[in-house]
Design an enzyme around this catalytic site. Structure first.
Site, PDB file in Angstrom:
ATOM      1  NE  ARG A 275      -3.982   0.174   1.968  1.00 28.75           N
ATOM      2  CZ  ARG A 275      -4.237  -0.918   2.638  1.00 28.75           C
ATOM      3  NH1 ARG A 275      -3.503  -1.227   3.688  1.00 28.75           N
ATOM      4  NH2 ARG A 275      -5.209  -1.725   2.269  1.00 28.75           N
ATOM      5  CB  ALA A 276       4.054   2.134   1.663  1.00 20.11           C
TER       6      ALA A 276
END
Length: 673
Positions: A275-276
């Site tokens: 997700r980062a």
């Protein structure tokens, strides 16, 4: 309706304003978590953002804000025909910390159910926030059952309601914005990861800037409408810039070079999951659009990392948030020459437009330093101090504070039974806000109506009561109150042996590391903590019960050792602390953690006196754990005997770790049952 403080009138806080504006440009960034001390314009800036967002086109009469160009086929108010629709201002919906589950997700329309006898759904805040902003002030204090519902909606983009005979699914895509003061506790990792960006804010230390903050606030309080009118041109300019950046966003080019820098940065800082990387890519693209560019540059990737990674990187307990900027620059430089030119150009190109809006430059958001692993102690181990000193009376020399060993993660130690204390995250409790576990007749005024149980109680008597229409005839005896169960915070009182028998460097370092680990757990579970220490000939309250776990960690770090072991004095002082605290907060249940090797010296009959003091806790049913710090090949088992007198459980330092503590919790609960 009150006039909000203008967004452009907020003084300083460039990173905060930039993060909010990037989400206005690209809602796909995923929201903002604003961390900082009280009184730093966190809520003011967030509430002012909605005035800068473009209007939203909606289907007329739809309570779920369906897009007229692509209406939700499963909308409870549908089906809708594709059409032009109407426009309305973008909404900012505030979720109060004390909101009920019904208010968040929606529930059966009580008025229509009682008056008309029909099952109709009344939308909640998740429906109101669709295609808008959902704002949670003090998000770290939000109850766990509400956090679970937020996580589900944020992950699926929809809210599913299955309760009280109602089965509804509706779209719920919102920009999640939260503000919090880290001193009051941290967020669950699952919710923390749902925020796209995070910003650390702090009050300015520049006198001129502080003067301007006060001047503008006083002017706004005196005449909100007039103050806002003076900032109308600046507000309009930023609003138009947001619209222009949104239009430019699809044309922004994220090249392979920028993607490689993003991937390398996330890998270098060991963030979990992917997700980062996705959030960084979206943030860098939004930064380029905000600056009026169609190419993502290295400066965009750098700024995106500073906003998207601090709350995702792996870090030790009590570490301050933030990123190592030197490491970030080295990573970006190492991968600056790979791939195509997109994202790998020199960020100092004079031909590029200057992002002159809020936060146009990079830089690490300000951070608040937490207590270090050693509690701030700079003491170094003394050479040759490997053996355990023997207590030689009250005049034994005091030794300097030992450095704490590395803290570790533990599982929860819970107080057995069902309490009714302040909301928290440790022990089971009856709470006003939590999952519904049943219904009962109200005692006194009705607090939380259990609709299904009320209708069920009234239904068999409708004919006898002469019901003639669709409405339900309900009498007071039919009313049922919901019983709810959640989690409470406890008072965790540490009673730490600082005598000479504990003064060996390696042993005291391990003891402090274990207590720091338990303090971290208490910090996350919103407990109050207290610290009693005993050594020499007396005991003292090193820290009265408080919600500031940082203060407890700091006191522990500077704790000296030496002298005899007045165990009885330590227990009696702890008992007195609990007595006073019970008067102040009678609903908060205590958990006593005694950290000692079990020895008792000094005074007449020290062992017998310690036993009598321990039995005071057992007689009152106080939950307790004895952390056995005895070391060496020959063990006397005194800590185990003390645990028996307390009616608690003894555990070694090694058993405190997460992989060993589950059995301890079961033992505590079994003994207290």
């Amino acid at each position: 309706m009150s006039t909000p403080f203008p967004f452009t009138a907020v003084v300083g806080q460039d990173d905060l304003r930039l993060a909010l504006l990037l989400n206005a440009v690209s809602p796909a960034v995923g929201g903002v978590l604003v961390r900082g001390e009280k009184g730093t314009a966190k809520s003011t800036a967030v509430r002012a953002l909605s005035a800068l967002l473009p209007e939203v086109a909606v289907v007329p009469g739809c309570r779920f804000s369906c897009d007229p160009a692509a209406p939700d086929p499963s909308c409870p108010d549908g089906p809708h025909e594709v059409g032009p629709g109407t426009t309305r201002p973008s909404r900012m919906v505030e979720l109060p910390v004390g909101a009920s589950e019904d208010r968040l997700v929606g529930a059966l329309d009580i008025e229509r159910a009682l008056a008309e006898g029909v099952k109709a759904f009344e939308p909640g805040l998740l429906a109101d926030a669709h295609r808008g902003i959902l704002y949670v002030d003090e998000v770290n204090l939000l109850h766990d059952h509400l956090v679970d519902l937020l996580l589900d909606a944020a992950a699926m983009g929809a809210s599913y309601v299955e309760r009280e005979g109602v089965s509804v699914r509706h779209a719920s895509k919102f920009l999640l914005v939260g503000t919090m003061n880290p001193e009051e506790g941290e967020l669950r990792p699952q919710l923390l990861d749902r925020f796209g960006l995070t910003v650390e804010v702090a009050a300015s230390r520049e006198p001129d800037q502080r003067v301007e903050v006060v001047r503008r606030r006083l002017a706004y309080d005196d005449d909100p409408a007039g103050f806002s009118a003076r900032w109308a041109d600046e507000e309009s300019a930023v609003r138009q810039r947001v619209v222009g950046a949104r239009e430019l966003l699809p044309s922004v080019r994220l090249g392979d070079g920028a993607l490689r820098q993003i991937a390398a940065t996330c890998a270098a800082f060991e963030v979990d999951g992917m997700r980062a990387d996705i959030v960084m890519a979206r943030t860098a693209t939004a930064l380029a659009a905000w600056a009026g560019r169609t190419d993502v540059l290295a400066e965009d990737v750098r700024q995106a990392a500073l906003l998207a990674l601090p709350h995702r990187r792996r870090r030790n307990p009590f570490d301050a948030p933030g990123l190592d900027e030197d490491k970030l620059d080295e990573t970006l430089e190492e991968f600056s020459g790979s791939g195509d030119s997109g994202g790998s150009e020199d960020s100092g190109n004079d031909d590029e437009p200057d992002p002159d809006g809020p936060g146009g430059g990079g830089g690490q958001p300000p951070s608040s330093d937490g207590p270090q692993a050693d509690g701030g102690s700079g003491a170094q181990p003394e050479a040759g101090d490997g053996g355990e000193p023997q207590p030689s009376g009250a005049g034994a020399g005091e030794q300097a504070a030992a450095r704490a060993s590395e803290p570790f993660r533990t599982k929860v130690l819970s107080v057995p039974g069902l309490g009714e204390g302040a909301a928290g995250r440790r022990s089971r409790a009856r709470t006003e806000h939590g999952r519904t576990t049943g219904a009962r007749r109200p005692q006194g005024a009705l607090a939380k109506l259990h609709l299904a149980a009320t209708v069920q109680a009234a239904a068999p008597h409708q004919r006898a009561r002469g019901r003639s229409g669709r409405g339900l005839v309900v009498r007071r005896d039919d009313l049922r109150q919901a019983t709810r169960e959640g989690r409470e915070g406890n008072l965790v009182l540490f009673v730490v042996d600082a005598s000479g028998s504990m003064a060996a460097r390696q042993r005291m370092s391990a003891v402090k590391g274990a207590v720091l680990s338990l303090l971290l757990d208490a910090y996350q579970r919103r407990d109050k903590v207290g610290l009693v220490t005993f050594r020499g000939s007396a005991a003292e309250v090193a820290l009265p019960p408080t919600s500031s776990v940082d203060a407890a960690a700091a006191r522990l770090g500077t704790l000296p050792t030496g002298g005899r072991t007045p165990l009885a004095a330590g227990l009696l002082r702890a008992h007195e602390v609990l007595r006073v605290e019970r008067l102040r907060d009678p609903a908060r249940r205590p958990l006593v953690v005694v950290v000692t090797d079990g020895r008792a010296t000094g005074g007449p009959e020290p062992v017998a006196l310690a036993g009598r003091a321990a039995r005071l806790f057992a007689a009152e049913g106080v939950a307790s754990v004895v952390v056995d710090c005895e070391s060496g090949p020959v063990r006397l088992g005194l800590a185990g005997q003390l645990a028996g007198e307390l009616g608690g459980t003894a555990v070694t330092l090694d058993e405190l770790r997460a992989d060993s503590i589950a059995g301890l919790v079961k033992d505590v609960q079994r003994r207290a049952a």
